[in-house]
Design a protein around this motif. Structure first.
Motif, PDB file in Angstrom:
ATOM      1  N   LYS A 101     115.456 104.690  10.978  1.00 10.38           N
ATOM      2  CA  LYS A 101     115.713 103.709   9.921  1.00 10.38           C
ATOM      3  C   LYS A 101     116.678 104.349   8.929  1.00 10.38           C
ATOM      4  O   LYS A 101     116.295 105.234   8.165  1.00 10.38           O
ATOM      5  CB  LYS A 101     114.418 103.307   9.234  1.00 10.38           C
ATOM      6  N   SER A 102     117.915 103.898   8.951  1.00 12.01           N
ATOM      7  CA  SER A 102     118.922 104.470   8.058  1.00 12.01           C
ATOM      8  C   SER A 102     119.013 103.658   6.775  1.00 12.01           C
ATOM      9  O   SER A 102     118.362 102.619   6.631  1.00 12.01           O
ATOM     10  CB  SER A 102     120.288 104.476   8.747  1.00 12.01           C
ATOM     11  N   GLY A 103     119.857 104.130   5.876  1.00 13.34           N
ATOM     12  CA  GLY A 103     120.160 103.357   4.680  1.00 13.34           C
ATOM     13  C   GLY A 103     121.254 102.351   4.973  1.00 13.34           C
ATOM     14  O   GLY A 103     121.622 102.104   6.128  1.00 13.34           O
ATOM     15  N   CYS A 104     121.802 101.766   3.918  1.00 16.81           N
ATOM     16  CA  CYS A 104     122.806 100.709   4.023  1.00 16.81           C
ATOM     17  C   CYS A 104     124.074 101.220   4.703  1.00 16.81           C
ATOM     18  O   CYS A 104     124.647 102.224   4.294  1.00 16.81           O
ATOM     19  CB  CYS A 104     123.126 100.185   2.630  1.00 16.81           C
ATOM     20  N   HIS A 105     124.531 100.501   5.746  1.00 20.18           N
ATOM     21  CA  HIS A 105     125.791 100.830   6.419  1.00 20.18           C
ATOM     22  C   HIS A 105     126.990 100.311   5.631  1.00 20.18           C
ATOM     23  O   HIS A 105     128.120 100.702   5.903  1.00 20.18           O
ATOM     24  CB  HIS A 105     125.822 100.211   7.814  1.00 20.18           C
ATOM     25  N   GLY A 106     126.765  99.394   4.715  1.00 22.40           N
ATOM     26  CA  GLY A 106     127.838  98.895   3.861  1.00 22.40           C
ATOM     27  C   GLY A 106     128.408  97.555   4.253  1.00 22.40           C
ATOM     28  O   GLY A 106     128.846  96.792   3.390  1.00 22.40           O
ATOM     29  N   ALA A 115     118.257  99.897   7.390  1.00 24.68           N
ATOM     30  CA  ALA A 115     117.016  99.532   6.712  1.00 24.68           C
ATOM     31  C   ALA A 115     117.226  99.544   5.211  1.00 24.68           C
ATOM     32  O   ALA A 115     116.356  99.913   4.437  1.00 24.68           O
ATOM     33  CB  ALA A 115     115.890 100.484   7.110  1.00 24.68           C
ATOM     34  N   GLY A 116     118.450  99.138   4.802  1.00 28.41           N
ATOM     35  CA  GLY A 116     118.689  98.876   3.395  1.00 28.41           C
ATOM     36  C   GLY A 116     118.065  97.547   3.017  1.00 28.41           C
ATOM     37  O   GLY A 116     117.649  96.760   3.888  1.00 28.41           O
ATOM     38  N   THR A 117     118.018  97.256   1.732  1.00 30.56           N
ATOM     39  CA  THR A 117     117.349  96.043   1.259  1.00 30.56           C
ATOM     40  C   THR A 117     117.896  94.786   1.921  1.00 30.56           C
ATOM     41  O   THR A 117     117.146  93.906   2.347  1.00 30.56           O
ATOM     42  CB  THR A 117     117.481  95.933  -0.268  1.00 30.56           C
ATOM     43  N   GLY A 118     119.229  94.682   2.032  1.00 33.71           N
ATOM     44  CA  GLY A 118     119.843  93.476   2.586  1.00 33.71           C
ATOM     45  C   GLY A 118     119.458  93.241   4.028  1.00 33.71           C
ATOM     46  O   GLY A 118     119.058  92.131   4.413  1.00 33.71           O
ATOM     47  N   CYS A 119     119.591  94.275   4.863  1.00 31.31           N
ATOM     48  CA  CYS A 119     119.273  94.118   6.292  1.00 31.31           C
ATOM     49  C   CYS A 119     117.780  93.957   6.532  1.00 31.31           C
ATOM     50  O   CYS A 119     117.362  93.253   7.461  1.00 31.31           O
ATOM     51  CB  CYS A 119     119.831  95.289   7.093  1.00 31.31           C
ATOM     52  N   LEU A 120     116.955  94.602   5.704  1.00 30.76           N
ATOM     53  CA  LEU A 120     115.509  94.399   5.827  1.00 30.76           C
ATOM     54  C   LEU A 120     115.159  92.934   5.579  1.00 30.76           C
ATOM     55  O   LEU A 120     114.314  92.357   6.260  1.00 30.76           O
ATOM     56  CB  LEU A 120     114.753  95.307   4.858  1.00 30.76           C
ATOM     57  N   ASP A 165     124.374 102.193  -6.618  1.00 29.35           N
ATOM     58  CA  ASP A 165     123.347 103.210  -6.850  1.00 29.35           C
ATOM     59  C   ASP A 165     122.101 102.935  -6.011  1.00 29.35           C
ATOM     60  O   ASP A 165     121.475 103.861  -5.487  1.00 29.35           O
ATOM     61  CB  ASP A 165     122.973 103.261  -8.336  1.00 29.35           C
ATOM     62  N   ARG A 166     121.755 101.665  -5.888  1.00 27.53           N
ATOM     63  CA  ARG A 166     120.587 101.310  -5.067  1.00 27.53           C
ATOM     64  C   ARG A 166     120.764 101.799  -3.638  1.00 27.53           C
ATOM     65  O   ARG A 166     119.849 102.371  -3.034  1.00 27.53           O
ATOM     66  CB  ARG A 166     120.396  99.790  -5.065  1.00 27.53           C
ATOM     67  N   SER A 167     121.956 101.615  -3.094  1.00 29.33           N
ATOM     68  CA  SER A 167     122.196 102.001  -1.701  1.00 29.33           C
ATOM     69  C   SER A 167     122.144 103.509  -1.510  1.00 29.33           C
ATOM     70  O   SER A 167     121.694 103.995  -0.468  1.00 29.33           O
ATOM     71  CB  SER A 167     123.548 101.444  -1.240  1.00 29.33           C
ATOM     72  N   ILE A 168     122.601 104.264  -2.497  1.00 22.19           N
ATOM     73  CA  ILE A 168     122.522 105.726  -2.410  1.00 22.19           C
ATOM     74  C   ILE A 168     121.068 106.178  -2.475  1.00 22.19           C
ATOM     75  O   ILE A 168     120.628 107.023  -1.687  1.00 22.19           O
ATOM     76  CB  ILE A 168     123.347 106.384  -3.535  1.00 22.19           C
TER      77      ILE A 168
END
Length: 626
Positions: free
Chosen positions: A76-81, A35-40, A234-237
């Motif tokens: 809902k996790s953060g960015c997997h990268g 649920a990081g910005t890109g995947c959202l 930094d956004r992903s962290i």
């Protein structure tokens, strides 16, 4: 998952951590949706909603990986990268990573993987005929060392309990009860943690300078303004593991005697701001932020400030001026921020990634940190890998990893099998590295010797179709637009350089322009007021040094890469042309002449380089002249 605790002592924190871990373990199966910005943006919220609906009624279902499912946790996790392959879904405890998932795939994943323990083969990553079910086995991940990004993609980014369950706030606990403030400074200084936001200044030395100030009102500030094009570390962290950064700021505050902190985040990061607000509110509710934290004399409060999108506010003194409500403009130094920073008081100022390293250093010790990376640049560095590379995304590697390893081992090589030409590192403040630099170590000192810098960590890979003059123009245009205008070298010098570059890309350059670009570039570097101004000319100077022949070609009205529109020459291959006249009928300026069933020709004097003929030719007979 929620743990309702009021943490008034060390024992309370340990109990909360233990119960949080127990609740995490209670999820016999965890579905972690990126649920990081890109995947959202790619639809992961719909995927999350679908999995939540499917898992509502699952109880005591026999599965093949060894248990009865008591509960399926949808997180809902953060960015997997692995941004190139999103939306991403990770299934635990099998550690399966599914790529490019769509809402309509959820039913199949649920029935085959969650209920029967079988992978959905078509959704796992495959390369060279090899399928990789486990995330850790995928070459993109296997070649990395994810420490700062360790929790991103593995915990629910919106619940403090998940951070506690993986050992969160252990470092601040250790510092408050087992260490004196000076000892925290000592371990950070001994670890030689260098700032991850640009110049690589020693973090421990900066903290010690603040701690020594006679003024007792001090501040801790986090620079989350990350304005480089293509950078999102930094956004992903902040989106994926906000408590790690907050804990780092708390350690900085304890070490330097500060009681208030500010997080400055660019307004273009609404999700990061939302998750930071949630994280701070949860920490305050549990009394991990506020007065007398864990029953000690240490008090610390955090505030969030949204930037208005000014690149210059990534510079320390401009950032603090913006927080104070003033126009974000750098000031002359001395005094420095450690002496007179926010509201004129001594201030610790580091970026997100720097603070995120601190808890690990305090927890594991300086020797552990120095065992990673190089002697002069210990630890890891997160990079945003973008451009003409197969595997774009967010990566983390030990300092000293070569550019070749990053582009070919992790990035999977140049997209489409093209030839590597260059990589722009460090954004508008960085420089250009070429084929001869592929084996250079990515660390502060090695890059400085090559006239480049890590910056915040953006890596834009370019192939043979990239025009380096246009690349220089793009970054100079960005820098010139973002100049605050306070000092003449940056305000006027970047404008003159941009004017020259804009003439070059339309074929109106002159030989003397090359000397003028170098003269202006060195003058700006030597005399600009702030660090951003001093580095503004680096993209131009580095491309001039490595691709001078392309600049000369543009002066001769040729673009070797064929990407500068005004310098293109479209030609018709007489052998391939069938004389159908479709190109002539679609040319907006009637620049194509010929006779039906005979090869047509383009009048170069009339041609406006629009490319309409290329798009309409059914036989592929029209191309850009080499």
């Amino acid at each position: 998952m929620a743990v309702n605790f009021s943490l008034k002592s060390r024992e309370d924190l340990q109990k909360a951590r233990s119960e949080s871990k127990a609740q995490m373990v209670a999820d016999d199966c965890r579905i972690l949706i990126c649920a990081g910005t890109g995947c959202l943006a790619g639809g992961s919220q719909e995927i999350c909603d679908r999995f939540t609906e499917l898992s509502k009624d699952v109880k005591n279902v026999s599965v093949e990986f060894g248990k009865e499912i008591a509960h399926v946790g949808v997180k809902k996790s953060g960015c997997h990268g692995f941004c190139e392959m999103g939306p991403l879904v990770r299934i635990e405890p099998m550690n399966i990573l599914y790529i490019k998932v769509k809402p309509e795939d959820c039913q199949e994943i649920f029935e085959k993987t969650i209920l029967r323990g079988e992978p959905v083969e078509r959704l796992v990553y495959e390369i060279d005929g090899v399928k990789y079910e486990a995330q850790e086995d995928i070459p993109f991940y296997a070649k990395q060392t994810r420490l700062v990004l360790k929790n991103c993609g593995h915990i629910d980014a919106e619940h403090i309990s998940e951070y506690l369950a993986v050992g969160g706030y252990s470092a601040i606990e250790k510092a408050l009860f087992d260490m004196k403030p000076d000892e925290v400074v000592d371990v950070v200084e001994e670890a030689n943690l260098r700032g991850r936001g640009g110049g690589g200044f020693q973090t421990g030395y900066k903290w010690r300078q603040v701690a020594r100030q006679p003024e007792k009102i001090r501040y801790v500030v986090c620079n989350g303004d990350e304005g480089d094009p293509g950078a999102f570390m930094d956004r992903s962290i902040m989106e994926g593991d906000p408590h790690k950064m907050i804990e780092g700021m708390m350690l900085a505050a304890y070490a330097t005697g500060a009681q208030e902190g500010y997080i400055y985040v660019r307004a273009e990061y609404p999700l990061a701001i939302s998750r930071l607000k949630t994280a701070i509110a949860q920490a305050e509710e549990m009394q991990l932020l506020g007065d007398h934290i864990l029953g000690t004399d240490f008090s610390f409060k955090l505030h969030i400030n949204r930037g208005a999108g000014a690149f210059v506010c990534g510079e320390g003194s401009a950032l603090t001026a913006s927080i104070e409500g003033e126009r974000g403009m750098p000031r002359t130094k001395p005094p420095r921020t450690v002496e007179q920073g926010l509201f004129g008081k001594p201030t610790v100022l580091n970026n997100v990634e720097t603070y995120a390293n601190v808890p690990m250093i305090v927890e594991n010790g300086a020797a552990w940190f120095k065992s990673i990376g190089t002697e002069g640049s210990p630890g890891t560095k997160a990079f945003a890998l973008t451009g003409s590379v197969n595997n774009t995304g967010l990566i983390e590697v030990p300092m000293g990893t070569t550019l070749r390893e990053v582009i070919y081992d992790i990035g999977g090589g140049v997209k489409g099998g093209g030839a590597f030409k260059a990589v722009q590192i460090g954004g508008p403040s960085g420089g250009c590295l070429v084929d001869a630099d592929l084996d250079i170590q990515l660390d502060f000192d090695s890059l400085k010797k090559r006239g480049a810098m890590i910056g915040s960590g953006g890596l834009v890979v370019m192939d043979e179709n990239s025009c380096m003059v246009e690349v220089a123009r793009f970054f100079m245009n960005f820098t010139q637009n973002e100049s605050c205008g306070k000092c003449v070298p940056c305000r006027e010098g970047t404008m003159r350089m941009l004017e020259i570059l804009e003439r070059m890309v339309i074929g109106e350059g002159k030989e003397e322009d090359l000397d003028m670009l170098e003269e202006l570039g060195h003058a700006i570097t030597d005399t600009a007021l702030c660090g951003l101004g001093k580095s503004a000319a680096l993209p131009v100077l580095s491309t001039l040094a490595n691709f001078r022949d392309e600049y000369i070609a543009h002066i001769n009205r040729k673009c070797p890469a064929g990407s500068c529109e005004k310098l293109r020459s479209y030609v018709i291959d007489a052998d391939a042309c069938k004389g159908c006249s479709k190109c002539a009928r679609n040319c907006p300026v009637e620049a194509i002449d010929g006779v039906i069933k005979e090869p047509y020709q383009i009048n170069q004097e009339k041609c406006i380089k629009c490319g309409a003929c290329v798009d309409t030719c059914p036989f592929g007979a029209i191309h850009i002249a080499s």
